[in-house]
Design a protein around this motif. Structure first.
Motif, short mmCIF file in Angstrom:
data_model
loop_
_atom_site.label_atom_id
_atom_site.label_comp_id
_atom_site.label_asym_id
_atom_site.label_seq_id
_atom_site.Cartn_x
_atom_site.Cartn_y
_atom_site.Cartn_z
N SER A 1 101.92 50.99 -41.87
CA SER A 1 100.51 50.63 -41.79
C SER A 1 100.21 49.89 -40.49
O SER A 1 99.20 50.14 -39.83
N ILE A 2 101.10 48.98 -40.12
CA ILE A 2 100.94 48.25 -38.86
C ILE A 2 100.99 49.22 -37.69
O ILE A 2 100.15 49.17 -36.78
N ALA A 3 101.98 50.12 -37.72
CA ALA A 3 102.13 51.07 -36.61
C ALA A 3 100.92 51.99 -36.51
O ALA A 3 100.38 52.23 -35.41
N GLY A 4 100.46 52.53 -37.64
CA GLY A 4 99.31 53.43 -37.63
C GLY A 4 98.05 52.76 -37.14
O GLY A 4 97.30 53.32 -36.32
N ALA A 5 97.80 51.54 -37.62
CA ALA A 5 96.61 50.82 -37.20
C ALA A 5 96.65 50.49 -35.71
O ALA A 5 95.64 50.59 -35.01
N ALA A 6 97.83 50.11 -35.21
CA ALA A 6 97.97 49.77 -33.79
C ALA A 6 97.74 50.99 -32.90
O ALA A 6 97.07 50.92 -31.87
N ILE A 7 98.30 52.13 -33.30
CA ILE A 7 98.16 53.36 -32.51
C ILE A 7 96.70 53.79 -32.43
O ILE A 7 96.17 54.11 -31.36
N VAL A 8 96.02 53.80 -33.58
CA VAL A 8 94.62 54.21 -33.60
C VAL A 8 93.77 53.21 -32.81
O VAL A 8 92.85 53.60 -32.08
N PHE A 9 94.05 51.94 -32.93
CA PHE A 9 93.30 50.91 -32.20
C PHE A 9 93.44 51.10 -30.69
O PHE A 9 92.45 51.05 -29.95
N LEU A 10 94.67 51.32 -30.22
CA LEU A 10 94.88 51.53 -28.79
C LEU A 10 94.20 52.80 -28.30
O LEU A 10 93.69 52.84 -27.16
N SER A 11 94.15 53.82 -29.15
CA SER A 11 93.48 55.06 -28.77
C SER A 11 91.98 54.85 -28.62
O SER A 11 91.35 55.37 -27.69
N ALA B 1 97.55 52.55 -51.39
CA ALA B 1 98.06 51.29 -50.86
C ALA B 1 98.09 51.32 -49.33
O ALA B 1 97.70 50.35 -48.67
N TYR B 2 98.55 52.44 -48.76
CA TYR B 2 98.61 52.55 -47.30
C TYR B 2 97.21 52.43 -46.70
O TYR B 2 97.01 51.71 -45.72
N PHE B 3 96.24 53.14 -47.28
CA PHE B 3 94.87 53.09 -46.73
C PHE B 3 94.31 51.67 -46.82
O PHE B 3 93.61 51.21 -45.90
N SER B 4 94.62 50.96 -47.88
CA SER B 4 94.17 49.57 -48.03
C SER B 4 94.77 48.69 -46.94
O SER B 4 94.05 47.91 -46.29
N PHE B 5 96.09 48.82 -46.72
CA PHE B 5 96.74 48.02 -45.68
C PHE B 5 96.25 48.43 -44.28
O PHE B 5 96.02 47.58 -43.42
N PHE B 6 96.08 49.73 -44.08
CA PHE B 6 95.65 50.27 -42.79
C PHE B 6 94.27 49.73 -42.41
O PHE B 6 94.04 49.28 -41.27
N THR B 7 93.33 49.77 -43.35
CA THR B 7 91.98 49.27 -43.06
C THR B 7 91.97 47.75 -42.86
O THR B 7 91.24 47.24 -42.02
N LEU B 8 92.79 47.05 -43.63
CA LEU B 8 92.87 45.60 -43.49
C LEU B 8 93.37 45.21 -42.09
O LEU B 8 92.77 44.37 -41.41
N SER C 1 93.45 47.12 -39.42
CA SER C 1 92.52 47.62 -38.41
C SER C 1 91.31 46.70 -38.26
O SER C 1 90.81 46.48 -37.15
N ALA C 2 90.82 46.16 -39.38
CA ALA C 2 89.67 45.24 -39.32
C ALA C 2 90.02 43.99 -38.52
O ALA C 2 89.22 43.51 -37.71
N VAL C 3 91.22 43.47 -38.75
CA VAL C 3 91.64 42.28 -38.00
C VAL C 3 91.80 42.62 -36.51
O VAL C 3 91.38 41.85 -35.64
#
Length: 391
Positions: free
Chosen positions: A213-223, A281-288, A290-292
């Motif tokens: 979740s951390i990795a996915g959110a970071a990659i999308v954020f950087l993109s 669960a992944y989508f919940s962690f991913f959005t959380l 990503s919001a931060v």
């Protein structure tokens, strides 16, 4: 440039000690366990019997009173009186009790036979809620077995004293009955099985899902950071695309992790239910996460790394075993506990994917995170600029 001129070099010892100090704190819950008020059910179905010289005698009631006196606010066990076996079974399945002690209806009558020529030792059933928590269920088993052993010891002393007072010579069957005046049958309910990482499969699945979740959110954020938006509307539309990407990543993570769990040998009762729940669960962690990140940038990532190190030891522990500070101030704020509880219900309690407390909590986290995410696309400065253009 000389190395001695770099100020960071002089701060490095302080930084290293600070990092060691922070992550040493994660060991405190495991080292300083403080079991307290472990809920264990007590069923007294004993009907008692009428004794000519004493009237009605009910040994089960005496045991129940002793149990209640032993339950204090600081005691290891909190004995909870339950009316019948069906209610206990429901409570075990609903994860209300870590175990149960059941006294049968003929307990007093059989106890009376121990002084006769044909002794018939009374039996007690001990239920251990194995799937609720590995460490807590083991502790509950020790408590239940210890309670029966103590009952055996007290009853044995009473019987020996009575035999001595009456001058009765023990028969072989009576001597054998005195060795264990109370029989016990231990039954594990909601068993964890042999392919569940010793009952810790839910926690084992959490760690890769959280890191992913951390990795996915970071990659999308950087993109997204590389994209220049010409208007607020364009940025909002992009956020919708962000949700779609998150959903795709969630499905990939959920089904991929469920499949890998089976590959490594973990017993997955229902592949589809498990995969879909892990995706939620992944989508919940991913959005959380990503919001931060949308508000704090990449400097928000260490927050979730620290949560991982502080949260992982707590997730394998029952709340009743944690020190007070961690139970009251840390554990309730861990979002991953809902994922672990949900997987535990699927794995050990025969549940299916439904709108339960775990799913609703994870969904609520996603909705709040999405609101924060969309709000980050509407900074005050951008709104003012657009309003000035329209004027």
């Amino acid at each position: 440039m000389k190395l001695s001129n770099q100020k960071l070099i002089y701060l490095s010892p302080i930084i290293v000690v600070a990092v060691i100090f922070i992550f040493t704190l994660t060991l405190i819950p495991s080292v300083s366990q403080a079991p307290k008020n472990l809920p264990i059910a007590f069923v007294n179905a004993d009907e008692g019997m009428t004794v000519p010289a004493k009237g009605n005698v009910n040994i089960g009631n005496q045991m129940e009173q002793n149990m209640k006196r032993a339950s204090t606010e600081q005691s290891l066990v909190k004995w909870i009186s339950v009316s019948n076996t069906k209610e206990v079974e429901k409570g075990l399945n609903d994860q209300k009790y870590y175990g149960a002690l059941i006294i049968p209806k003929d307990f007093t009558k059989k106890q009376a036979t121990l002084q006769t020529a044909q002794p018939d030792a009374p039996a007690i059933r001990l239920l251990v809620n194995q799937g609720m928590n590995t460490a807590a269920s083991a502790l509950a088993s020790q408590v239940l077995n210890g309670a029966v052993d103590k009952m055996n010891e007290n009853m044995r002393l009473q019987l020996v004293k009575r035999f001595e007072q009456n001058g009765t010579q023990l028969s072989a069957s009576q001597a054998l009955a005195l060795a264990a005046p109370i029989q016990k049958t231990v039954i594990n309910v909601n068993e964890t099985g042999t392919h569940s990482v010793n009952g810790n499969a839910p926690v084992s699945l959490f760690q890769p899902l959280w890191i992913a979740s951390i990795a996915g959110a970071a990659i999308v954020f950087l993109s997204i950071q590389k994209i220049t938006f010409s208007s607020r509307k364009e940025k909002l539309v992009n956020q919708v695309g962000f949700i779609v990407i998150g959903a795709i990543l969630a499905l990939a993570a959920g089904f991929g992790l469920a499949w890998l769990a089976e590959v490594v040998g973990i017993s997955v009762p229902s592949f589809l239910d498990t995969a879909l729940f892990l995706a939620i669960a992944y989508f919940s962690f991913f959005t959380l996460i990503s919001a931060v990140l949308s508000w704090l940038g990449l400097k928000g990532l260490p927050i979730f790394v620290i949560i991982l190190f502080f949260g992982a030891p707590l997730l394998s522990m029952a709340p009743e075993i944690m020190p007070d500070f961690y139970r009251e101030w840390i554990y309730p704020w861990l979002p991953m506990r809902f994922m672990v509880n949900g997987v535990r219900e699927l794995f050990f309690f025969g549940r299916h994917l439904t709108w339960n407390s775990s799913v609703s909590a994870l969904t609520l986290i996603s909705l709040i995170s999405l609101c924060a995410l969309f709000a980050s696309a509407l900074p005050a400065s951008s709104v003012k600029k657009e309003e000035s253009r329209s004027i």
